[in-house]
Scaffold this motif. Structure first.
Motif, PDB file in Angstrom:
ATOM      1  N   GLY A 292       0.797  -1.223   0.000  1.00 47.27           N
ATOM      2  CA  GLY A 292       0.000   0.000   0.000  1.00 47.27           C
ATOM      3  C   GLY A 292       0.829   1.272   0.000  1.00 47.27           C
ATOM      4  O   GLY A 292       0.289   2.373   0.006  1.00 47.27           O
ATOM      5  N   SER A 293       2.167   1.129  -0.034  1.00 47.28           N
ATOM      6  CA  SER A 293       3.007   2.332   0.042  1.00 47.28           C
ATOM      7  C   SER A 293       3.156   3.040  -1.299  1.00 47.28           C
ATOM      8  O   SER A 293       3.447   4.233  -1.345  1.00 47.28           O
ATOM      9  CB  SER A 293       4.384   1.977   0.591  1.00 47.28           C
ATOM     10  OG  SER A 293       5.049   1.073  -0.283  1.00 47.28           O
ATOM     11  N   CYS A 294       2.982   2.313  -2.416  1.00 43.89           N
ATOM     12  CA  CYS A 294       3.088   2.938  -3.739  1.00 43.89           C
ATOM     13  C   CYS A 294       2.423   2.019  -4.765  1.00 43.89           C
ATOM     14  O   CYS A 294       1.947   0.938  -4.421  1.00 43.89           O
ATOM     15  CB  CYS A 294       4.545   3.198  -4.119  1.00 43.89           C
ATOM     16  SG  CYS A 294       5.480   1.702  -4.451  1.00 43.89           S
ATOM     17  N   VAL A 295       2.404   2.445  -6.025  1.00 42.28           N
ATOM     18  CA  VAL A 295       1.667   1.708  -7.055  1.00 42.28           C
ATOM     19  C   VAL A 295       2.220   0.293  -7.249  1.00 42.28           C
ATOM     20  O   VAL A 295       1.473  -0.631  -7.589  1.00 42.28           O
ATOM     21  CB  VAL A 295       1.644   2.508  -8.391  1.00 42.28           C
ATOM     22  CG1 VAL A 295       3.028   2.523  -9.047  1.00 42.28           C
ATOM     23  CG2 VAL A 295       0.609   1.969  -9.354  1.00 42.28           C
ATOM     24  N   ALA A 296       3.508   0.112  -7.008  1.00 46.28           N
ATOM     25  CA  ALA A 296       4.108  -1.210  -7.203  1.00 46.28           C
ATOM     26  C   ALA A 296       3.643  -2.210  -6.156  1.00 46.28           C
ATOM     27  O   ALA A 296       3.636  -3.417  -6.391  1.00 46.28           O
ATOM     28  CB  ALA A 296       5.641  -1.110  -7.175  1.00 46.28           C
TER      29      ALA A 296
END
Lengths: 150, 162
Positions: B145-149
């Motif tokens: 959930g920290s970035c799109v990856a």
């Protein structure tokens, strides 16, 4: 001692015309390399355009963060929780390192807008008085501008 | 076009003999120059010492912000860090520029501990890459959930229960 990690960020801000500031920012560290062009309109400091490029990333998915930069278009730098919004709509929804660089670019634009018009021949207090009037978000932004009566 | 404003910010992390990490950050811009140096204890990631200086500022009163750095001693680099540091140092009665340098130092600590596992992952063949990322996220579930990856729907999370 050996450096285990290092990061450089370089920002340049130019005045495109009387009401437009353009920041070009580069982030380069052991892991990531990317750059941004951010255009902001005065006097409301609204982001009107962003372009970004990723030079070095870690996953095949990272480039999906590039279109998420457009989530920041329309946001105004002085608005409450601006940085937090950027970290959410550009960072968590896209790329946290783009978000980091975008906040750095926007902060640089504000510094350029606040202090960029000052010249040595001017009285600092008089200059700041004008800036506090034309950029209201400056008021109470830090210990120097809190309760300051210029 | 000639630039009206420039900013250079440089930060580095080095390991100390006792296992702590030393982070040094310096910013030099058209109107302001400052440096912050902190030591972070591992594995707690607690700030054990900090010092800094403002080398140049538009307002002379900015020097009063330097002692505020001591408020960061004891802060743990983890959840709620930005709010904590901004509340201690970057408020309207403090200095957002110095708070920013403290947060930059904290970023370096996290990234310093991310470099080594990532170095191992990116050295894999393209066929092994996705699996290597999956292994990485299973060992570091907080990045989900920290970035799109690392968001639901990413091919890097396929087969992993979120």
């Amino acid at each position: 001692m050996v450096i285990r990690f290092s990061r450089s960020k370089v920002i340049g801000v130019e005045r495109v015309d009387e009401n437009t500031l353009l920041a070009h920012g580069v982030l380069d560290d052991h892991i990531y390399a990317m750059e941004l062009d951010v255009t902001v309109r005065q006097p409301d400091f609204e982001i009107i355009a962003i372009n970004g490029r990723m030079k070095r990333v870690t996953t095949p998915v990272c480039d999906q963060g590039i279109p998420k930069l457009q989530n920041a278009v329309g946001l105004r730098i002085p608005e409450e929780d601006f940085a937090r919004k950027i970290h959410r709509v550009v960072g968590r929804e896209g790329c946290t390192h783009f978000a980091n660089l975008l906040v750095e670019c926007c902060d640089s634009i504000m510094q350029a807008a606040v202090y960029g018009g000052w010249q040595k021949s001017m009285d600092k207090q008089e200059y700041l008085k004008g800036q506090l009037s034309s950029i209201p978000s400056l008021q109470n932004s830090c210990m120097v501008y809190s309760g300051k009566t210029l | 076009m000639i630039l009206d404003y420039t900013r250079n910010k440089y930060a580095s992390a080095t390991d100390l003999e006792d296992g702590s990490v030393l982070i040094q950050t310096r910013v030099e811009d058209t109107f302001f120059a400052a440096a912050v140096e902190m030591v972070v204890k591992v594995p707690l990631l607690e700030i054990t010492s900090i010092k800094g200086k403002i080398l140049r500022a538009f307002n002379d009163e900015c020097q009063e912000a330097v002692p505020l750095l001591q408020r960061a001693v004891g802060v743990q680099i983890g959840t709620g860090l930005i709010k904590t540091v901004n509340g201690l140092i970057g408020t309207s009665g403090g200095c957002p520029r110095m708070a920013d340098l403290v947060l930059e130092c904290c970023d370096e600590v996290i990234l310093r501990f991310t470099v080594d596992p990532l170095r191992q992952i990116v050295s894999r063949s393209p066929e092994e890459l996705v699996e290597a990322h999956r292994m990485f996220v299973q060992g570091n579930p907080r990045i989900i959930g920290s970035c799109v990856a690392w968001t639901k729907g990413s091919p890097l999370l396929e087969g992993i229960e979120i």
